[in-house]
Design a protein around this motif. Structure first.
Motif, PDB file in Angstrom:
ATOM      1  N   LEU A 193       0.830  -1.197   0.000  1.00  0.00           N
ATOM      2  CA  LEU A 193       0.000   0.000   0.000  1.00  0.00           C
ATOM      3  C   LEU A 193       0.870   1.255   0.000  1.00  0.00           C
ATOM      4  N   LYS A 194       0.732   2.051  -1.050  1.00  0.00           N
ATOM      5  CA  LYS A 194       1.526   3.270  -1.207  1.00  0.00           C
ATOM      6  C   LYS A 194       0.704   4.536  -0.981  1.00  0.00           C
ATOM      7  N   ASN A 195      -0.607   4.469  -1.203  1.00  0.00           N
ATOM      8  CA  ASN A 195      -1.429   5.669  -1.153  1.00  0.00           C
ATOM      9  C   ASN A 195      -2.715   5.358  -0.400  1.00  0.00           C
ATOM     10  N   LEU A 196      -2.900   6.034   0.741  1.00  0.00           N
ATOM     11  CA  LEU A 196      -4.074   5.828   1.586  1.00  0.00           C
ATOM     12  C   LEU A 196      -4.713   7.177   1.870  1.00  0.00           C
ATOM     13  N   ASN A 197      -6.034   7.289   1.686  1.00  0.00           N
ATOM     14  CA  ASN A 197      -6.734   8.539   1.980  1.00  0.00           C
ATOM     15  C   ASN A 197      -8.038   8.212   2.703  1.00  0.00           C
ATOM     16  N   LEU A 198      -8.121   8.620   3.971  1.00  0.00           N
ATOM     17  CA  LEU A 198      -9.311   8.394   4.791  1.00  0.00           C
ATOM     18  C   LEU A 198      -9.910   9.716   5.257  1.00  0.00           C
ATOM     19  N   SER A 199      -9.550  10.829   4.619  1.00  0.00           N
ATOM     20  CA  SER A 199      -9.952  12.150   5.089  1.00  0.00           C
ATOM     21  C   SER A 199     -11.450  12.375   4.941  1.00  0.00           C
ATOM     22  N   ASN A 200     -11.950  13.343   5.734  1.00  0.00           N
ATOM     23  CA  ASN A 200     -13.338  13.803   5.654  1.00  0.00           C
ATOM     24  C   ASN A 200     -14.338  12.676   5.860  1.00  0.00           C
ATOM     25  N   ASN A 201     -14.178  11.975   6.984  1.00  0.00           N
ATOM     26  CA  ASN A 201     -15.136  10.975   7.433  1.00  0.00           C
ATOM     27  C   ASN A 201     -15.479  11.261   8.891  1.00  0.00           C
ATOM     28  N   GLN A 202     -15.945  10.256   9.612  1.00  0.00           N
ATOM     29  CA  GLN A 202     -16.284  10.403  11.029  1.00  0.00           C
ATOM     30  C   GLN A 202     -15.514   9.378  11.857  1.00  0.00           C
ATOM     31  N   LEU A 203     -14.287   9.133  11.464  1.00  0.00           N
ATOM     32  CA  LEU A 203     -13.444   8.163  12.162  1.00  0.00           C
ATOM     33  C   LEU A 203     -12.967   8.748  13.489  1.00  0.00           C
ATOM     34  N   TYR A 204     -12.652   7.882  14.433  1.00  0.00           N
ATOM     35  CA  TYR A 204     -12.166   8.337  15.729  1.00  0.00           C
ATOM     36  C   TYR A 204     -11.114   7.364  16.236  1.00  0.00           C
ATOM     37  N   MET A 206      -7.044   6.572  17.953  1.00  0.00           N
ATOM     38  CA  MET A 206      -5.635   6.910  17.771  1.00  0.00           C
ATOM     39  C   MET A 206      -5.139   6.452  16.405  1.00  0.00           C
ATOM     40  N   VAL A 207      -4.364   7.324  15.762  1.00  0.00           N
ATOM     41  CA  VAL A 207      -3.708   6.989  14.499  1.00  0.00           C
ATOM     42  C   VAL A 207      -2.247   6.675  14.806  1.00  0.00           C
ATOM     43  N   PRO A 208      -1.788   5.458  14.567  1.00  0.00           N
ATOM     44  CA  PRO A 208      -0.384   5.133  14.860  1.00  0.00           C
ATOM     45  C   PRO A 208       0.579   6.046  14.102  1.00  0.00           C
ATOM     46  N   GLN A 209       1.674   6.382  14.757  1.00  0.00           N
ATOM     47  CA  GLN A 209       2.673   7.237  14.132  1.00  0.00           C
ATOM     48  C   GLN A 209       3.188   6.635  12.831  1.00  0.00           C
ATOM     49  N   SER A 210       3.236   5.319  12.767  1.00  0.00           N
ATOM     50  CA  SER A 210       3.730   4.663  11.550  1.00  0.00           C
ATOM     51  C   SER A 210       2.849   4.991  10.342  1.00  0.00           C
ATOM     52  N   LEU A 211       1.510   5.104  10.561  1.00  0.00           N
ATOM     53  CA  LEU A 211       0.611   5.445   9.458  1.00  0.00           C
ATOM     54  C   LEU A 211       0.774   6.903   9.048  1.00  0.00           C
ATOM     55  N   ILE A 212       0.942   7.799  10.041  1.00  0.00           N
ATOM     56  CA  ILE A 212       1.120   9.217   9.718  1.00  0.00           C
ATOM     57  C   ILE A 212       2.410   9.419   8.931  1.00  0.00           C
ATOM     58  N   SER A 213       3.471   8.751   9.362  1.00  0.00           N
ATOM     59  CA  SER A 213       4.759   8.890   8.670  1.00  0.00           C
ATOM     60  C   SER A 213       4.694   8.311   7.265  1.00  0.00           C
ATOM     61  N   ARG A 214       3.933   7.248   7.127  1.00  0.00           N
ATOM     62  CA  ARG A 214       3.899   6.531   5.852  1.00  0.00           C
ATOM     63  C   ARG A 214       3.020   7.223   4.822  1.00  0.00           C
ATOM     64  N   TYR A 215       1.878   7.784   5.273  1.00  0.00           N
ATOM     65  CA  TYR A 215       0.908   8.311   4.314  1.00  0.00           C
ATOM     66  C   TYR A 215       0.684   9.815   4.434  1.00  0.00           C
ATOM     67  N   GLY A 216       1.193  10.462   5.469  1.00  0.00           N
ATOM     68  CA  GLY A 216       1.043  11.901   5.619  1.00  0.00           C
ATOM     69  C   GLY A 216      -0.211  12.283   6.365  1.00  0.00           C
ATOM     70  N   GLU A 217      -0.178  13.443   7.020  1.00  0.00           N
ATOM     71  CA  GLU A 217      -1.293  13.881   7.861  1.00  0.00           C
ATOM     72  C   GLU A 217      -2.557  14.161   7.058  1.00  0.00           C
ATOM     73  N   ASN A 218      -2.412  14.576   5.785  1.00  0.00           N
ATOM     74  CA  ASN A 218      -3.598  14.894   4.980  1.00  0.00           C
ATOM     75  C   ASN A 218      -4.472  13.674   4.726  1.00  0.00           C
ATOM     76  N   SER A 219      -3.897  12.497   4.846  1.00  0.00           N
ATOM     77  CA  SER A 219      -4.680  11.273   4.633  1.00  0.00           C
ATOM     78  C   SER A 219      -5.709  11.051   5.727  1.00  0.00           C
ATOM     79  N   PHE A 220      -5.578  11.791   6.851  1.00  0.00           N
ATOM     80  CA  PHE A 220      -6.467  11.577   7.989  1.00  0.00           C
ATOM     81  C   PHE A 220      -7.205  12.847   8.409  1.00  0.00           C
ATOM     82  N   SER A 221      -7.031  13.944   7.659  1.00  0.00           N
ATOM     83  CA  SER A 221      -7.664  15.207   8.024  1.00  0.00           C
ATOM     84  C   SER A 221      -9.173  15.115   7.867  1.00  0.00           C
ATOM     85  N   GLY A 222      -9.892  16.022   8.539  1.00  0.00           N
ATOM     86  CA  GLY A 222     -11.342  16.053   8.428  1.00  0.00           C
ATOM     87  C   GLY A 222     -12.046  14.989   9.244  1.00  0.00           C
ATOM     88  N   ASN A 223     -11.327  14.339  10.177  1.00  0.00           N
ATOM     89  CA  ASN A 223     -11.926  13.387  11.118  1.00  0.00           C
ATOM     90  C   ASN A 223     -11.678  13.924  12.521  1.00  0.00           C
TER      91      ASN A 223
END
Length: 675
Positions: A193-204, A206-223
């Protein structure tokens, strides 16, 4: 011996006949499935008009149905993006040899559980539709899946943990839905997996640091419920949903309290009279408080409207000089005879998602991005972090509200991956605002001409041709959609080709020509003008083609139109006012003198084996800029020619280079890699 040989021969003939019969049967089944599919999504046959069979032996493969591609007489690809099709997709579940399914930007609905039976699927693009319900865990059975895009739908529920079985997955896009729950830990274990985008949902959670480093903070924004390492708020997650145990941040006051208190079992029950008294007292108190609140906000809004009239608002610190609060008059100043106070102060949206109030826009921090002939453009960041681009029109339109709204409806109904999405507008007599998606990666103009000096990163050929293809597709969609009305874009230039967060080219400023009379539109809009406009004083789709041809020459030469007619290259920083010949004329003169190599940007000449593609694109550009409008190709034809010319590895191959993931999903329509 003869008997034995005869037996083998009969056996071979029987096997061949059986194989041929099986192939014929499966091909017929594919055609029947697509016939059923068409009857559900296009019952009148107007959108898929060539999905017909002339004889009993004609199939979907032999008839070359639009959007259908085959291999060995079996349907392997179905690509029908941006056709306004609607209905369920259940009937395509029997296409068991399907590798590519691209139905993005339509109005398909229901569930996509049935496609989990298409076990050979590699590419699924179903974004920007009306699918609802939960993501079916059955999709995990598609073990060959490489790319899955379900963004911008109405999906609810949790992300299936079974996605961990998709070991070959390269891209997973689930943004702009209503998904809830925590992010499955299994997503972090997907090896490819090279590209993950979960932004603008209603997720809640903790996001592991490994995911933030791997995919960037924008992949999780809007939650709002997500937390973890910086830049997300710190959290201590309890493992239950936010309805019972809110994610606790380092600033607990920023979230509502969610502690569940158990009642003390030793407390006595209240009497009925006490309960009635409490209810009456609370009702009176609530009524009094409500009255005060209504009175307070009425006075406050009235005061704000008066204090803001004629003002640009307070200046904020910004990287852009002269940045101000954008919106004068607080939305007032409308036509008193045309609308009431409520209508005067509202934004009109074309999309049900991410709506906000005018007051939210007034409070937003604003940053000027640039000024044009029709007004200024600002980046506005709302209180919830949502970002939009706002164009404030200046002296653009003397027409009435009704006419203005009709023009906006023409613009607003157009949706395409290569056109900047127009979200909303605001109309008042003294103030007109257009709200668009904010695209963060700048313009093609900057990529071509910005920082032409030490430290510049060259714009490679693959990226250039991909961006120009995206722009061509967007412009072709405009021409196709409004062919009967003959509505042009009217302002085609490299600064109006913007790049979204994935690097996809989107054409902006469509429809602004409608706000001016024809003579003023030709004079004020800054696109690359066709020669006939000097006499006709009118924009047209043929003049758009000319402008696109100039844009193509700009991409090939790396030179700003109207600035580089000299026989030798100049730097962007040099003063070129002495030269008056435009770019098409200069290119024709160079080609005529057989110095064709001088046309091309030096940054392109370093690449090997692209000479043929460069020459083909040059010939296409020159065909677009011929002086006579009737001799220019249509934009739909231009798109097909660029698709045939483009030099790149097919994104359908298993060895697809992720560094090219900026390409639009609709590029994934070639036969390569479908096996």
């Amino acid at each position: 011996m003869d008997v034995h040989f005869l037996s083998l021969l009969l056996l071979s003939i029987s096997l061949f006949t059986l194989s041929h019969s099986t192939t014929t049967t499966t091909t017929t089944n594919d055609t029947a499935a697509l016939f059923l599919f068409r009857s559900q999504i296009d019952p009148h046959g107007t959108l898929l008009s060539n999905w017909t069979t002339s004889t009993n032996r004609t199939t979907a493969c032999t008839a070359n149905w639009v959007g259908v591609k085959c291999n060995n007489n079996r349907v392997t690809a179905l690509s029908l993006p941006s056709l306004n099709l609607r209905g369920p997709i259940d009937s395509i579940s029997s296409l068991d040899q399907l590798r590519l399914l691209d139905l993005h930007d339509n109005r398909f609905n229901g569930s996509f559980t049935p496609i989990s039976k298409c076990l050979n699927l590699k590419f699924i693009y179903l974004s920007s539709n009306d699918f609802s319900g939960e993501i079916p865990p059955e999709l995990s059975s598609l073990r060959r899946l490489l790319r899955l895009d379900l963004s911008d739908n109405n999906l609810r529920g949790a992300i299936p943990t079974q996605f961990s079985k998709l070991s070959r997955l390269l891209t997973l896009h689930l943004q702009d839905n209503e998904l809830s729950g925590t992010i499955p830990k299994s997503l972090g274990s997907l090896p490819q997996l090279k590209n993950l985008n979960l932004s603008n949902n209603q997720l809640y959670g903790m996001v592991p640091q490994s995911l933030i480093s791997r995919y960037g903070e924008n992949s999780f924004s809007g939650n709002e419920g997500l937390c973890g390492s910086s830049p997300l708020p710190q959290c201590s997650y309890t493992g239950t949903s936010p309805a019972f145990a809110q994610t606790v941040t380092s600033n607990p006051s920023s979230f509502p309290s969610s502690t569940v208190h158990e009642p003390n079992k030793n407390h006595k029950r209240l009497s009925s009279g006490s309960i009635v008294a409490i209810v009456v007292v609370n009702s009176v108190i609530l009524l009094v408080i409500t009255s005060f609140v209504i009175a307070y906000y009425c006075r406050k809004y009235s005061g704000n409207a008066k204090s803001m009239a004629g003002s640009e608002g307070s200046t904020r610190r910004s990287s852009y000089s002269g940045e101000k609060r954008v919106y004068a008059n607080g939305g007032g100043g409308g036509d008193n005879n045309e609308t009431n106070v409520t209508d005067k102060n509202r934004l009109v949206f074309f999309d049900r998602k991410n709506q906000f109030e005018l007051e939210d826009l007034l409070r937003a921090s604003a940053e000027m991005l640039g000024k044009g002939s029709l007004g200024s453009v600002y980046k506005a960041v709302l209180d919830d972090g949502f970002v939009v681009a706002v164009k404030r029109l200046k002296d653009a339109n003397p027409c009435s509200r009704k006419e203005f709204e009709q023009y906006m409806d023409v613009i607003g109904k157009l949706k395409h991956p290569n056109i900047v999405r127009f979200r909303a507008y605001y109309y008042a007599k003294e103030e007109k605002l257009l709200v668009y998606d904010y695209l963060p990666n700048g313009s093609l103009h900057y990529l071509l001409h910005g920082n032409r000096g030490p430290g510049r990163i060259p714009l490679d050929w693959t990226t250039r041709i991909s961006l120009i293809l995206g722009a061509a597709r967007g412009l072709a969609k405009i021409h196709e959609e409004y062919e009967a009305m003959r509505v042009p874009h009217g302002n085609v230039k490299s600064s109006n080709i913007l790049l979204d967060k994935n690097g996809v080219a989107c054409i902006s400023d469509f429809g602004l020509s409608l706000l001016l009379n024809p003579v003023h539109a030709v004079a004020r809009l800054g696109g690359y003008k066709a020669p006939e406009q000097a006499e006709i004083k009118k924009l047209s789709q043929k003049s758009d083609v000319y402008s696109f041809g100039v844009l193509l020459l700009e991409v090939l030469s790396g030179r700003v139109p109207s600035q580089y007619p000299s026989p030798a290259p100049h730097s962007v920083e040099e003063d070129d006012e002495e030269w008056t010949m435009d770019l098409p004329k200069w290119v024709r003169s160079v080609v005529r003198d057989e110095w064709t190599a001088e046309v091309f940007d030096e940054e392109l000449l370093r690449y090997k084996n692209i000479e043929e593609e460069l020459m083909s694109m040059l010939h296409l550009a020159l065909a677009c800029v011929v002086p006579k409008p009737e001799n220019r190709p249509k934009m739909g034809e231009v798109v097909k020619m660029i698709e045939e010319i483009r030099m790149e590895e097919s994104p359908l191959g298993d060895d697809y280079d992720e560094s090219r993931n900026s390409l639009s999903p609709s590029l994934a329509t070639t036969d390569d890699g479908l096996a």
